[in-house]
Scaffold this active site. Structure first.
Site, PDB file in Angstrom:
ATOM      1  CB  ILE A  11      35.465 -33.242 -33.719  1.00 50.86           C
ATOM      2  CG1 ILE A  11      34.626 -34.035 -32.694  1.00 50.86           C
ATOM      3  CG2 ILE A  11      36.900 -33.755 -33.785  1.00 50.86           C
ATOM      4  CD1 ILE A  11      34.360 -35.460 -33.105  1.00 50.86           C
ATOM      5  N   GLY A  32      43.777 -36.169 -40.847  1.00 50.64           N
ATOM      6  CA  GLY A  32      42.340 -35.912 -40.705  1.00 50.64           C
ATOM      7  C   GLY A  32      41.920 -35.573 -39.290  1.00 50.64           C
ATOM      8  CG  ASP A  34      43.708 -40.311 -35.278  1.00 48.05           C
ATOM      9  OD1 ASP A  34      44.467 -41.240 -35.586  1.00 48.05           O
ATOM     10  OD2 ASP A  34      43.148 -40.218 -34.172  1.00 48.05           O
ATOM     11  CB  VAL A 122      42.214 -41.501 -44.881  1.00 54.74           C
ATOM     12  CG1 VAL A 122      43.186 -42.613 -45.221  1.00 54.74           C
ATOM     13  CG2 VAL A 122      42.932 -40.162 -44.805  1.00 54.74           C
ATOM     14  CE1 TYR A 123      42.087 -45.890 -42.779  1.00 55.62           C
ATOM     15  CE2 TYR A 123      40.448 -46.575 -41.170  1.00 55.62           C
ATOM     16  CZ  TYR A 123      41.769 -46.414 -41.555  1.00 55.62           C
ATOM     17  OH  TYR A 123      42.779 -46.782 -40.689  1.00 55.62           O
TER      18      TYR A 123
HETATM   19  N1  APR Z   1      36.678 -32.201 -37.063  1.00 53.66           N
HETATM   20  C1  APR Z   1      35.641 -32.962 -37.533  1.00 53.66           C
HETATM   21  N2  APR Z   1      35.720 -33.750 -38.621  1.00 53.66           N
HETATM   22  C2  APR Z   1      36.906 -33.770 -39.275  1.00 53.66           C
HETATM   23  C3  APR Z   1      38.035 -33.022 -38.857  1.00 53.66           C
HETATM   24  C4  APR Z   1      37.876 -32.214 -37.701  1.00 53.66           C
HETATM   25  N3  APR Z   1      38.870 -31.466 -37.218  1.00 53.66           N
HETATM   26  N4  APR Z   1      39.059 -33.265 -39.723  1.00 53.66           N
HETATM   27  C5  APR Z   1      38.584 -34.118 -40.653  1.00 53.66           C
HETATM   28  N5  APR Z   1      37.296 -34.418 -40.396  1.00 53.66           N
HETATM   29  C6  APR Z   1      36.392 -35.298 -41.140  1.00 53.66           C
HETATM   30  C7  APR Z   1      36.736 -35.565 -42.572  1.00 53.66           C
HETATM   31  O1  APR Z   1      36.263 -34.521 -43.409  1.00 53.66           O
HETATM   32  C8  APR Z   1      35.965 -36.860 -42.804  1.00 53.66           C
HETATM   33  O2  APR Z   1      34.618 -36.558 -43.151  1.00 53.66           O
HETATM   34  O3  APR Z   1      36.454 -36.574 -40.517  1.00 53.66           O
HETATM   35  C9  APR Z   1      35.953 -37.542 -41.428  1.00 53.66           C
HETATM   36  C10 APR Z   1      36.835 -38.781 -41.330  1.00 53.66           C
HETATM   37  O4  APR Z   1      37.993 -38.589 -42.109  1.00 53.66           O
HETATM   38  P1  APR Z   1      39.437 -39.111 -41.611  1.00 53.66           P
HETATM   39  O5  APR Z   1      39.897 -38.263 -40.510  1.00 53.66           O
HETATM   40  O6  APR Z   1      40.287 -39.221 -42.833  1.00 53.66           O
HETATM   41  O7  APR Z   1      39.153 -40.556 -40.988  1.00 53.66           O
HETATM   42  P2  APR Z   1      38.922 -41.961 -41.712  1.00 53.66           P
HETATM   43  O8  APR Z   1      38.327 -41.797 -43.071  1.00 53.66           O
HETATM   44  O9  APR Z   1      38.198 -42.790 -40.700  1.00 53.66           O
HETATM   45  O10 APR Z   1      40.399 -42.514 -41.921  1.00 53.66           O
HETATM   46  C11 APR Z   1      41.123 -42.874 -40.768  1.00 53.66           C
HETATM   47  O11 APR Z   1      43.009 -41.586 -41.415  1.00 53.66           O
HETATM   48  O12 APR Z   1      43.803 -39.900 -40.139  1.00 53.66           O
HETATM   49  C12 APR Z   1      43.989 -41.200 -40.447  1.00 53.66           C
HETATM   50  O13 APR Z   1      44.895 -42.152 -38.429  1.00 53.66           O
HETATM   51  C13 APR Z   1      43.749 -42.093 -39.260  1.00 53.66           C
HETATM   52  O14 APR Z   1      44.607 -43.985 -40.421  1.00 53.66           O
HETATM   53  C14 APR Z   1      43.427 -43.371 -39.953  1.00 53.66           C
HETATM   54  C15 APR Z   1      42.586 -42.911 -41.129  1.00 53.66           C
END
Ligand code: APR
Length: 172
Positions: A11, A32, A34, A122-123
């Site tokens: 992204i 992730g 973020d 992560v969630y």
């Molecule tokens: N581009 C697009 N999608 C991505 C990228 C990227 N660079 N990196 C990871 N993802 C995808 C993951 O594969 C997953 O499908 O983003 C989706 C959401 O995963 P997470 O980033 O783990 O987000 P979430 O599940 O909402 O958990 C949020 O994780 O990173 C921490 O600070 C964040 O505490 C919060 C929690």
């Protein structure tokens, strides 16, 4: 009606007005997606996020995009639900994430926005259900955003999002 696209990639590489990050309530960054967005936007993103935190699950808050290249102007931080089996309003909170991000985008006059698969990492939100909720919410949203891009980070997520865009039995 916005054009909805599904793409496979990072992204942080998206060329749109606003990139959505899946944040936590502190808006200070994490792992992730973020991590990817904060890495690309630079340390000012966490400073700006921290100044407007907390962001509650289901809500969305905007900061500048700082070091992300133009035309990206905004990072919209949203906090998804932590999956706890599905009986605690997780689906409604996830739908609220997409709805609130589009409301914030409309307030900013954003024309193109990119979403990650919020909460599916992560969630722990089940990816297939999350994809259907994302597409159903976006399709039912009243928004002036012209292009809504759903960015999958892996082929499985991509296939689930494409399938969701092709279903006509999406959850209301
Ligand atoms: N581009 C697009 N999608 C991505 C990228 C990227 N660079 N990196 C990871 N993802 C995808 C993951 O594969 C997953 O499908 O983003 C989706 C959401 O995963 P997470 O980033 O783990 O987000 P979430 O599940 O909402 O958990 C949020 O994780 O990173 C921490 O600070 C964040 O505490 C919060 C929690």
């Amino acid at each position: 009606m916005a054009l909805i696209e599904v793409v496979l990639g990072d992204i942080a590489d998206e060329v749109v007005d606003a990139i959505v990050t899946a944040a936590n309530e502190s808006l200070l960054g994490g792992g992730g997606v973020d991590w990817a967005v904060h890495s690309a936007a630079g340390p000012r993103l966490a400073q700006a996020g921290g100044a407007i935190a907390p962001c509650l699950p289901g809500d969305a808050k905007v900061t500048p995009a700082f070091d992300l290249d133009p035309p990206v102007k905004y990072v919209i931080h949203t906090v998804g639900p932590v999956w706890d089996g599905g009986a605690y309003g997780e689906a409604d909170t996830l739908a609220s994430c997409y709805r609130r991000c589009l409301q914030v985008a409309d307030e900013l006059g954003v024309r193109g926005i990119a979403f990650p698969a919020i909460a599916t990492g992560v969630y722990g939100f089940p990816s297939a259900l999350a994809a259907r909720i994302a597409v159903a919410t976006i399709k039912s949203a009243q928004t002036d955003v012209a292009l809504i891009r759903l960015v999958a980070f892996d082929q499985t997520a991509y296939d689930l999002l494409v399938e969701a865009t092709q279903r006509d039995d999406l959850p209301a």
